[in-house]
Design an enzyme around this catalytic site. Structure first.
Site, mmCIF file in Angstrom:
data_model
loop_
_atom_site.group_PDB
_atom_site.id
_atom_site.type_symbol
_atom_site.label_atom_id
_atom_site.label_comp_id
_atom_site.label_asym_id
_atom_site.label_seq_id
_atom_site.Cartn_x
_atom_site.Cartn_y
_atom_site.Cartn_z
ATOM 1 N N TYR A 78 -9.035 -9.629 -6.118
ATOM 2 C CA TYR A 78 -7.959 -8.907 -5.444
ATOM 3 C C TYR A 78 -7.627 -9.519 -4.079
ATOM 4 O O TYR A 78 -6.458 -9.779 -3.776
ATOM 5 C CB TYR A 78 -8.332 -7.435 -5.318
ATOM 6 C CG TYR A 78 -7.168 -6.551 -4.935
ATOM 7 C CD1 TYR A 78 -6.178 -6.240 -5.856
ATOM 8 C CD2 TYR A 78 -7.057 -6.039 -3.646
ATOM 9 C CE1 TYR A 78 -5.103 -5.442 -5.509
ATOM 10 C CE2 TYR A 78 -5.995 -5.240 -3.291
ATOM 11 C CZ TYR A 78 -5.021 -4.941 -4.227
ATOM 12 O OH TYR A 78 -3.951 -4.164 -3.875
ATOM 13 N N GLU A 83 -0.482 -14.569 -2.540
ATOM 14 C CA GLU A 83 0.863 -14.018 -2.340
ATOM 15 C C GLU A 83 1.324 -14.249 -0.902
ATOM 16 O O GLU A 83 2.496 -14.570 -0.655
ATOM 17 C CB GLU A 83 0.873 -12.529 -2.680
ATOM 18 C CG GLU A 83 0.610 -12.222 -4.146
ATOM 19 C CD GLU A 83 0.479 -10.727 -4.406
ATOM 20 O OE1 GLU A 83 1.083 -9.946 -3.644
ATOM 21 O OE2 GLU A 83 -0.220 -10.349 -5.360
#
Length: 361
Positions: free
Chosen positions: A285, A292
């Site tokens: 995660y 991103e």
């Protein structure tokens, strides 16, 4: 060497359907308890009135009983439950009229026939009341349809992300393809899976699943923003190596999440899968969020140069909202979102993998 076998003290009580025997032996070892021709045979080694020895006894019951007794051994005693074949009240325990010397009533559990009938009546009333309460709960006529939809949704998503993961792994590590063509080979399937993921928000809104709405919205819209707005609108970004890492981290996470939920729909829990579902996100995660963020940072100069998505407002001051500025604000929101979702996932992990709380009696 063990001495001759002895008889332990045995206390008994009854209900309309059961016989309860409490054998006064501690530290019981190797108990052998059988019922043959309506006679209970007991033999075990333990510490009784005559010290540590082999103790045994036989009881021929007054009326027929089931041949499979239930035994529960504790440190201080041994409890035996025998089911009667017919529900009625016995005038005595044994077929012989004279009570054996080793046998005595268990006054801790003793009830006379009227008290036992009252207890039986209360249990039956409790059972009836429970059935009445359950009958008042409206049955969902679409229960099986909803379950079938959730199974199919999770299966399709699992197959989609599996295809992405296997395709990327084979192309890079077996065929030796580069990072730079990831988007052109994988984007169609990723578009499909991430568009379909919008259904998870709808499922939470209508109460089809019990997952909290805000973490789902943050993750799905965050991914779709990167996929459709950043990568989908800028050809210059589609050949960046960071695309590979974004898609790879997303797909690995979903390889365990969707099959876990699919099995949960049919009431199956596979412990290794549960552990993976609530563990692999710990490294993936943050790595996915970092990828991103790198993608957004790399796109800011391109958006500044092209002016894409920047808005000029129709007012005398001719104020313009620059899209790169929006991306800078989004970067802050991205890391806040990672923190919120990380807390949510950590609570879920503690709930499913943490130590079970014992009930205090």
């Amino acid at each position: 060497m063990a001495g001759p076998s002895l008889r332990p003290h045995v206390h008994w009580a009854q209900r309309h359907r059961q016989i309860f025997l409490r054998v006064e032996l501690s530290d019981v070892r190797n108990p052998d308890i059988t019922i043959t021709d309506n006679v209970l045979h007991f033999r075990a080694q333990g510490h009784g009135a005559k010290g540590d020895n082999i103790y045994e006894f036989e009881i021929e019951f007054l009326e027929p009983v089931e041949p499979k007794p239930v035994c529960r051994v504790t440190q201080r005693q041994l409890n035996i439950t025998v089911q009667k074949k017919e529900s009625n009240w016995w005038e005595r325990l044994t077929k012989q009229e004279k009570r054996p010397l080793f046998l005595a009533p268990d006054f801790d559990r003793w009830l006379d026939e009227s008290d036992a009938e009252m207890e039986l009546k209360e249990k039956e009333e409790e059972k009836i009341n429970k059935m009445k309460i359950e009958s008042r709960v409206p049955k969902d006529p679409f229960k099986h349809l909803k379950k079938g939809y959730l199974i199919m949704y999770n299966l399709v998503q699992f197959l989609g992300f599996s295809w992405i993961f296997v395709n990327m792994t084979v192309r890079l590590f077996i065929l030796g393809k580069s990072f730079y063509d990831t988007f052109h080979t994988i984007s169609d399937m990723m578009y499909f899976c991430q568009t379909l993921a919008l259904m998870e928000i709808m499922n939470s809104l209508i109460g089809l699943v019990r997952s909290p709405l805000i973490p789902s919205v943050m993750q799905i819209f965050g991914r779709n923003f990167v996929l459709f707005v950043i990568l989908g609108s800028l050809e210059e970004m589609q050949s960046k190596p960071v695309v590979f890492f974004i898609f790879y981290f997303w797909s690995i996470t979903e390889l365990f999440r969707y099959p876990y939920y699919m099995l949960s729909c049919i009431g199956i829990e596979w412990k290794p899968l549960t552990w993976l579902r609530y563990t692999v996100w710990i490294p993936l995660y943050p790595l996915g969020g970092l990828s991103e963020a790198v993608c957004i940072v790399q796109s800011i100069p391109i958006f500044s140069e092209t002016g894409k998505f920047s808005l000029g407002l129709p007012n005398p001051l001719n104020v313009t909202i620059q899209f790169p500025f929006v991306l800078q604000i989004y970067l802050i929101a991205l890391f806040l979102g990672i923190f919120v979702n990380f807390r949510h996932l950590y609570k879920q992990r503690k709930q499913h993998l943490g130590p079970k709380k014992r009930k205090v009696k």
